[in-house]
Motif scaffolding. Structure first.
Motif, short mmCIF file in Angstrom:
data_model
loop_
_atom_site.label_atom_id
_atom_site.label_comp_id
_atom_site.label_asym_id
_atom_site.label_seq_id
_atom_site.Cartn_x
_atom_site.Cartn_y
_atom_site.Cartn_z
N SER A 1 0.72 -1.05 0.12
CA SER A 1 0.01 -0.03 -0.05
C SER A 1 0.74 1.21 0.03
CB SER A 1 -0.89 -0.06 1.35
OG SER A 1 -1.69 -1.26 1.32
N VAL A 2 0.49 2.43 -0.79
CA VAL A 2 1.12 3.40 -1.10
C VAL A 2 0.20 4.61 -0.70
CG1 VAL A 2 2.48 5.12 -2.22
CG2 VAL A 2 2.76 2.71 -2.59
N SER A 3 0.28 5.50 0.16
CA SER A 3 -0.76 6.51 0.63
C SER A 3 0.11 7.92 0.46
CB SER A 3 -0.97 6.39 2.25
OG SER A 3 -1.84 5.43 2.16
N ALA A 4 -0.59 8.87 -0.14
CA ALA A 4 0.13 10.26 -0.34
C ALA A 4 -1.04 11.25 -0.07
CB ALA A 4 0.58 10.36 -2.07
N ARG A 5 -0.67 12.24 0.47
CA ARG A 5 -1.41 13.56 1.11
C ARG A 5 -0.52 14.78 0.34
NH1 ARG A 5 -3.24 11.41 6.90
NH2 ARG A 5 -1.70 9.88 6.50
N PHE A 6 -1.32 15.62 -0.27
CA PHE A 6 -0.35 16.52 -0.55
C PHE A 6 -1.28 17.81 -0.87
CE2 PHE A 6 -1.25 13.59 -4.09
CZ PHE A 6 -1.89 14.64 -5.06
N ARG B 1 1.56 19.56 -5.70
CA ARG B 1 1.30 18.41 -6.41
C ARG B 1 2.35 17.88 -7.10
NH1 ARG B 1 -2.92 19.04 -10.52
NH2 ARG B 1 -4.32 19.28 -8.64
N ALA B 2 2.99 18.75 -7.92
CA ALA B 2 3.96 18.28 -9.05
C ALA B 2 5.39 17.86 -8.10
CB ALA B 2 4.22 19.33 -9.88
N GLU B 3 5.78 18.55 -7.07
CA GLU B 3 6.98 18.08 -6.32
C GLU B 3 6.61 16.99 -5.38
OE1 GLU B 3 5.40 21.16 -6.61
OE2 GLU B 3 7.10 22.81 -6.68
N SER B 4 5.62 16.86 -4.88
CA SER B 4 5.19 15.70 -4.18
C SER B 4 5.33 14.43 -4.81
CB SER B 4 3.73 15.93 -3.37
OG SER B 4 3.85 17.08 -2.57
N MET B 5 4.41 14.52 -6.05
CA MET B 5 4.38 13.46 -6.82
C MET B 5 5.76 12.93 -7.64
SD MET B 5 1.52 12.02 -6.63
CE MET B 5 1.65 12.34 -4.77
N ALA B 6 6.59 13.89 -7.68
CA ALA B 6 8.06 13.70 -8.05
C ALA B 6 8.80 12.96 -6.98
CB ALA B 6 8.76 15.03 -8.57
#
Length: 438
Positions: A106-111, A116-121
């Motif tokens: 499982s992978v969880s991301a909150r941003f 968004r762009a930097e977090s997803m990078a």
């Protein structure tokens, strides 16, 4: 500034429960599919990703590799070591977390939208360019080995492991996903790279997003984030045909209180009778202080502080399990009462009052689960993995209410197997001995 951003994220997580969830299916140019709940009112989003297979994909002799690999995903990526990776997350006010179960990674991301762009990078680097630095491997390996060592001295964990071995044998489900002290000690960096290739692949990925992101933006995000992963991962193990022998297994352990795990074959979550089984279990042992087991074992006889049962459907096997603990001189009576209540429910079903109370609780508690972007995203990705229809949230409570007393009586007689229950007892129980069926 960071305090302000963190406050926005906290508010987003605390959104009130929603009566309706409008889910869109989004397909990227690259062919990846996600479920999206678009909510632009707060500049925040949550993304949940699951890779089916999880720790069950550990290679033979490499038990614990996928768990260790997953724990190392946030210990440095690309040109960032572990400290630099943590600093980058903090500066972005982004939360990234990784977890392994036997059926999924499982992978969880909150941003925040503006990040968004930097977090997803940052997340892409963790998924596609993990460093697996030697010092990080040794540090996290030590943490895992400490957990394994502690579990070997915990009667609850001993009971769980003994039950796993009894039910699943040499299938991956039959051992802890942490691995053993020996297997974890022997894992190399190459083993972790192989584990990464085995499970993080496009052919087993499920994605959901909730918050301030449009379908087009999510499609681009998915392709960029996951497009560089391998197209296929390792083959999954075969299904387990659960055939739990009846009887008792006693594991001698010096303690004044015995711990017991009990169980039998279960029911698939996709079975048309699953909701009847949920209602049945709520009344029998899943409803906390309102359940029959709690009433008979604790309230009437004072044999335990707590006893409960639960349905345990997995991707490759289903069991119906429970747990109880009692003093060594009273655990035999607790076991007898549990068997008796199992038998009564199997032969008599539930009362109308028990059914109504269970339905009220199960349907009333459901909307409370939808209490924030991250929670909703987690539910959506779980729905996909279970192959539930996209309108399931709207129809789920109706399905619960449609279960009849006759359905529950039939399912109780078919599912509950009082003579087939197996109890694993860890302690020094009086009047309880291992049976020949073991």
């Amino acid at each position: 500034m960071r305090v302000f951003l963190a406050l926005i994220m906290t508010v987003a997580l605390a959104l009130p429960a929603r009566a309706e969830v409008d889910i869109q299916e989004v397909t990227s140019i690259g062919g990846l599919t996600a479920w999206l709940v678009e909510e632009p009112s707060i500049p925040f989003a949550a993304v949940e990703i699951r890779f089916r297979g999880g720790a069950s994909l550990d290679a033979p002799g490499k038990r614990g590799a996928i768990n260790l690999m997953t724990a190392l995903l946030e210990e440095g990526a690309g040109d960032m070591d572990a400290r630099a990776f943590v600093r980058a997350k903090e500066e972005l006010a982004t939360t990234l977390s990784f977890d392994a179960s036997n059926d999924a990674v499982s992978v969880s991301a909150r941003f925040l939208t503006e990040n968004r762009a930097e977090s997803m990078a940052l997340l892409k680097a963790a998924l596609t360019q993990p460093r697996f630095d030697p010092e990080a491997i040794e540090r996290v390996r030590g943490q895992v080995q400490s957990i394994i060592s502690s579990d070997l001295k915990d009667p609850n964990d001993i009971a769980r492991q003994t039950f796993r071995e009894l039910v699943f044998g040499d299938h991956p489900y039959g051992s802890s996903l942490n691995g053993t002290e020996a297997s974890v000690a022997a894992l190399t960096r190459d083993d972790l790279l192989a584990a990464h290739r085995a499970v993080l692949a496009q052919d087993r990925v499920y994605i959901s997003a909730v918050g301030d992101i449009t379908p087009d933006e999510l499609g681009v995000l998915m392709d960029d984030l996951l497009g560089d992963l391998p197209e296929t991962g390792a083959p999954r193990p075969e299904r387990v045909e659960v055939d739990i022998p009846p009887g008792v297994t006693v594991v001698d352990f010096a303690t004044p209180q015995s711990v017991a795990i009990f169980g039998q074959r279960g029911i698939k979550q996709s079975d048309p009778d699953y909701f009847a089984a949920v209602i049945l279990n709520h009344a029998l042992g899943g409803g906390s202080f309102e359940s029959r087991l709690m009433e008979e074992v604790r309230e009437k006889r004072g044999l335990t502080y707590g006893v409960y049962s639960y349905l345990a459907p997995r991707d490759l096997a289903e069991t119906y399990q429970g747990s109880v603990s009692s003093s060594n001189d009273r655990i035999a009576e607790a076991i007898a009462v549990i068997r008796d209540e199992w038998r009564k429910a199997a032969t008599e079903g539930l009362t109308v009052e028990e059914i109504d109370a269970a339905k009220t609780y199960i349907t009333g508690a459901y909307p409370l689960r939808f209490d924030g972007n991250a929670t909703i995203a987690n539910i959506l990705v779980g729905m996909q993995m279970l192959d539930l229809p996209i309108d399931y949230i709207a129809t789920r409570n109706d399905r619960v209410m449609a279960v009849s007393p006759e359905d529950i009586s039939r399912v109780a007689s078919e599912l509950l197997d009082p003579d087939g229950l197996h109890f694993v007892v860890v302690g020094q129980p009086e009047g309880v001995e291992s049976t020949a069926a073991n």
